[in-house]
Structure formats: C-alpha cells, structure tokens
Write a protein that holds these residues in place. Sequence first.
Motif, PDB file in Angstrom:
ATOM      1  N   GLU A   1      10.638  -9.431  -2.217  1.00 30.62           N
ATOM      2  CA  GLU A   1      10.167  -8.973  -3.485  1.00 30.62           C
ATOM      3  C   GLU A   1      10.215  -7.395  -3.612  1.00 30.62           C
ATOM      4  O   GLU A   1      10.213  -6.585  -4.393  1.00 30.62           O
ATOM      5  CB  GLU A   1       8.881  -9.523  -3.853  1.00 30.62           C
ATOM      6  CG  GLU A   1       8.947 -10.863  -4.346  1.00 30.62           C
ATOM      7  CD  GLU A   1       7.405 -11.573  -4.704  1.00 30.62           C
ATOM      8  OE1 GLU A   1       6.557 -10.731  -4.593  1.00 30.62           O
ATOM      9  OE2 GLU A   1       7.528 -12.627  -5.057  1.00 30.62           O
ATOM     10  N   LYS A   2       9.969  -6.852  -2.197  1.00 29.45           N
ATOM     11  CA  LYS A   2       9.821  -5.303  -2.239  1.00 29.45           C
ATOM     12  C   LYS A   2      10.939  -4.763  -1.938  1.00 29.45           C
ATOM     13  O   LYS A   2      11.980  -5.415  -0.940  1.00 29.45           O
ATOM     14  CB  LYS A   2       8.724  -5.069  -1.346  1.00 29.45           C
ATOM     15  CG  LYS A   2       7.252  -5.722  -1.826  1.00 29.45           C
ATOM     16  CD  LYS A   2       6.160  -5.369  -1.140  1.00 29.45           C
ATOM     17  CE  LYS A   2       4.966  -5.824  -1.542  1.00 29.45           C
ATOM     18  NZ  LYS A   2       4.892  -6.994  -2.276  1.00 29.45           N
ATOM     19  N   LYS A   3      11.426  -3.574  -2.388  1.00 24.45           N
ATOM     20  CA  LYS A   3      12.695  -2.939  -2.056  1.00 24.45           C
ATOM     21  C   LYS A   3      12.790  -2.442  -0.713  1.00 24.45           C
ATOM     22  O   LYS A   3      13.933  -2.392  -0.166  1.00 24.45           O
ATOM     23  CB  LYS A   3      12.746  -1.885  -3.015  1.00 24.45           C
ATOM     24  CG  LYS A   3      12.762  -2.065  -4.651  1.00 24.45           C
ATOM     25  CD  LYS A   3      12.762  -0.972  -5.368  1.00 24.45           C
ATOM     26  CE  LYS A   3      12.583  -1.405  -6.873  1.00 24.45           C
ATOM     27  NZ  LYS A   3      12.499   0.008  -7.521  1.00 24.45           N
ATOM     28  N   GLU A   4      11.738  -1.934  -0.063  1.00 25.81           N
ATOM     29  CA  GLU A   4      11.740  -1.216   1.272  1.00 25.81           C
ATOM     30  C   GLU A   4      10.719  -1.786   2.164  1.00 25.81           C
ATOM     31  O   GLU A   4       9.668  -2.359   1.746  1.00 25.81           O
ATOM     32  CB  GLU A   4      11.280   0.081   0.982  1.00 25.81           C
ATOM     33  CG  GLU A   4      12.274   0.914   0.078  1.00 25.81           C
ATOM     34  CD  GLU A   4      11.885   2.460   0.040  1.00 25.81           C
ATOM     35  OE1 GLU A   4      10.856   2.808   0.386  1.00 25.81           O
ATOM     36  OE2 GLU A   4      12.653   3.015  -0.699  1.00 25.81           O
TER      37      GLU A   4
ATOM     38  N   PRO B   1      -1.465  -3.474  -0.161  1.00 23.64           N
ATOM     39  CA  PRO B   1      -1.032  -4.423   0.985  1.00 23.64           C
ATOM     40  C   PRO B   1       0.266  -4.668   0.887  1.00 23.64           C
ATOM     41  O   PRO B   1       0.494  -5.504  -0.207  1.00 23.64           O
ATOM     42  CB  PRO B   1      -2.120  -5.050   1.040  1.00 23.64           C
ATOM     43  CG  PRO B   1      -3.309  -4.757   0.034  1.00 23.64           C
ATOM     44  CD  PRO B   1      -2.539  -3.687  -0.803  1.00 23.64           C
ATOM     45  N   TYR B   2       0.970  -4.661   1.687  1.00 19.90           N
ATOM     46  CA  TYR B   2       2.363  -5.321   1.659  1.00 19.90           C
ATOM     47  C   TYR B   2       2.280  -6.721   1.545  1.00 19.90           C
ATOM     48  O   TYR B   2       3.150  -7.317   0.954  1.00 19.90           O
ATOM     49  CB  TYR B   2       3.088  -4.932   3.020  1.00 19.90           C
ATOM     50  CG  TYR B   2       4.588  -5.325   3.126  1.00 19.90           C
ATOM     51  CD1 TYR B   2       5.755  -4.769   2.289  1.00 19.90           C
ATOM     52  CD2 TYR B   2       5.153  -6.294   4.120  1.00 19.90           C
ATOM     53  CE1 TYR B   2       6.998  -5.076   2.503  1.00 19.90           C
ATOM     54  CE2 TYR B   2       6.454  -6.645   3.974  1.00 19.90           C
ATOM     55  CZ  TYR B   2       7.177  -6.259   3.033  1.00 19.90           C
ATOM     56  OH  TYR B   2       8.512  -6.552   3.260  1.00 19.90           O
TER      57      TYR B   2
ATOM     58  N   GLU C   1       0.003   7.830  -1.803  1.00 14.21           N
ATOM     59  CA  GLU C   1      -0.617   6.980  -2.963  1.00 14.21           C
ATOM     60  C   GLU C   1       0.094   5.649  -3.264  1.00 14.21           C
ATOM     61  O   GLU C   1       1.315   6.294  -4.080  1.00 14.21           O
ATOM     62  CB  GLU C   1      -1.487   7.727  -3.915  1.00 14.21           C
ATOM     63  CG  GLU C   1      -2.361   6.804  -4.614  1.00 14.21           C
ATOM     64  CD  GLU C   1      -3.355   7.668  -5.637  1.00 14.21           C
ATOM     65  OE1 GLU C   1      -3.791   6.984  -6.587  1.00 14.21           O
ATOM     66  OE2 GLU C   1      -3.508   8.857  -5.306  1.00 14.21           O
ATOM     67  N   ASP C   2      -0.248   4.503  -3.497  1.00  4.97           N
ATOM     68  CA  ASP C   2       0.552   3.497  -4.395  1.00  4.97           C
ATOM     69  C   ASP C   2       1.765   2.802  -3.388  1.00  4.97           C
ATOM     70  O   ASP C   2       2.316   2.137  -3.595  1.00  4.97           O
ATOM     71  CB  ASP C   2       1.030   3.752  -5.569  1.00  4.97           C
ATOM     72  CG  ASP C   2      -0.344   3.748  -6.385  1.00  4.97           C
ATOM     73  OD1 ASP C   2      -1.280   3.097  -6.356  1.00  4.97           O
ATOM     74  OD2 ASP C   2      -0.248   4.604  -7.591  1.00  4.97           O
ATOM     75  N   ASP C   3       1.978   3.514  -2.013  1.00  6.38           N
ATOM     76  CA  ASP C   3       3.090   2.983  -1.266  1.00  6.38           C
ATOM     77  C   ASP C   3       2.544   1.640  -0.854  1.00  6.38           C
ATOM     78  O   ASP C   3       1.358   1.266  -0.641  1.00  6.38           O
ATOM     79  CB  ASP C   3       3.357   3.816  -0.310  1.00  6.38           C
ATOM     80  CG  ASP C   3       4.217   4.980  -0.515  1.00  6.38           C
ATOM     81  OD1 ASP C   3       4.902   5.143  -1.787  1.00  6.38           O
ATOM     82  OD2 ASP C   3       4.392   5.866   0.526  1.00  6.38           O
ATOM     83  N   HIS C   4       3.534   0.746  -0.528  1.00  6.88           N
ATOM     84  CA  HIS C   4       2.931  -0.282   0.352  1.00  6.88           C
ATOM     85  C   HIS C   4       2.779  -0.103   1.824  1.00  6.88           C
ATOM     86  O   HIS C   4       3.734   0.649   2.329  1.00  6.88           O
ATOM     87  CB  HIS C   4       4.068  -1.538   0.187  1.00  6.88           C
ATOM     88  CG  HIS C   4       4.076  -2.005  -1.200  1.00  6.88           C
ATOM     89  ND1 HIS C   4       4.986  -1.877  -2.171  1.00  6.88           N
ATOM     90  CD2 HIS C   4       3.013  -2.988  -1.779  1.00  6.88           C
ATOM     91  CE1 HIS C   4       4.639  -2.523  -3.270  1.00  6.88           C
ATOM     92  NE2 HIS C   4       3.552  -3.212  -3.036  1.00  6.88           N
ATOM     93  N   LEU C   5       1.804  -0.613   2.506  1.00  7.28           N
ATOM     94  CA  LEU C   5       1.446  -0.679   3.932  1.00  7.28           C
ATOM     95  C   LEU C   5       1.279  -1.799   4.398  1.00  7.28           C
ATOM     96  O   LEU C   5       0.680  -2.737   3.818  1.00  7.28           O
ATOM     97  CB  LEU C   5       0.418   0.378   3.941  1.00  7.28           C
ATOM     98  CG  LEU C   5      -0.097   0.737   5.324  1.00  7.28           C
ATOM     99  CD1 LEU C   5       0.782   1.782   6.197  1.00  7.28           C
ATOM    100  CD2 LEU C   5      -1.521   1.389   5.170  1.00  7.28           C
TER     101      LEU C   5
END
Length: 153
Positions: free
Chosen positions: A82-85, A57-58, A36-40
């Motif tokens: 903007e996103k770490k991974e 959403p990524y 939950e709350d991961d970017h996909l």
Amino acid sequence: MVHPVSHPMLKGQFTTKDRANSLQELITALSGYVKEDDHLFAYEHIQLVYYLTKTRPYLYHSWPMLYPPEDFGTKLKQAQREKKELPIVVRAKSNTKTRYWPQDVDMGLQITDSHINDCRLIAIRFLKANKYTVVWENTFFQILAPLDSNSLL
C-alpha cells in the motif's frame, strides 16, 4: 531522574542522564531522515519516537511488537503493497522495557518471549530482503535505510 530531553513535546519530563542523552541524539539524528507525516517503522518498544517526530507508523500501529507474529508479518506485507516507499527504520539495541536502559545495552535483546522473538525475526527478514543498512547509531539506537535510498546515505 532529573535530566530533561530538549524537545518541545517533552517539557517538564525528566529521566536519567544516559536516557536523555541517548534519546536526544536519536531525535536530532532522525530529523535528517524523516519529516512530519512521513511513515516510520520503529520497533523494539520505542513507540514514543512517533510522537516526538510526528511521523506515522508504517505498520499501522505505534507499538507493532504487540501484534501476534502472524499479524506482524501480514501488516508488514500490507504496508509494502500500500505504501509507495520503504520507511526509515529505528530500532533499539536492547530492551527499553527494563528500568536499566540504556546502561544494560550490553545485555542485548535477550527477551525469551517467543512472541517478541518471532516479530523481531520477521522484522530482520524484512530489513535483509530490502537491503537496509545502518545509516546512524549511538550506543542504544540505530537508524536504518534501504541501500537504494541514495539521498539518505
């Protein structure tokens, strides 16, 4: 359409046996890759996946194929900055907008809409540039992860 998908957010929803099986397999497999709350990054018109996995959403939009191709590419670059991974990616092998999926998977992604094809090409370039590999698939869906995500493979 009398077959349910065993998911608490789909109670009372029914579909074909093949769709229920295909989606059930995907949701079960995804639980090993995202929480939950991961970017996909889900594309090829499968925005329901975000809802079912409670992921984000990524590309800032649950239906990224609606972006014009230039915006799709811009949002992809913005997300990378903007996103770490890098995200786990989910894609369909055929068009989910037809009434025959997943039986028509042999038809592949033959959308003649240049907008969709351009977005798809941008996504494929992103996957290649970041060395994504298929870590799971069934007859209709694929889950991809970057090769350097050793804990995911």
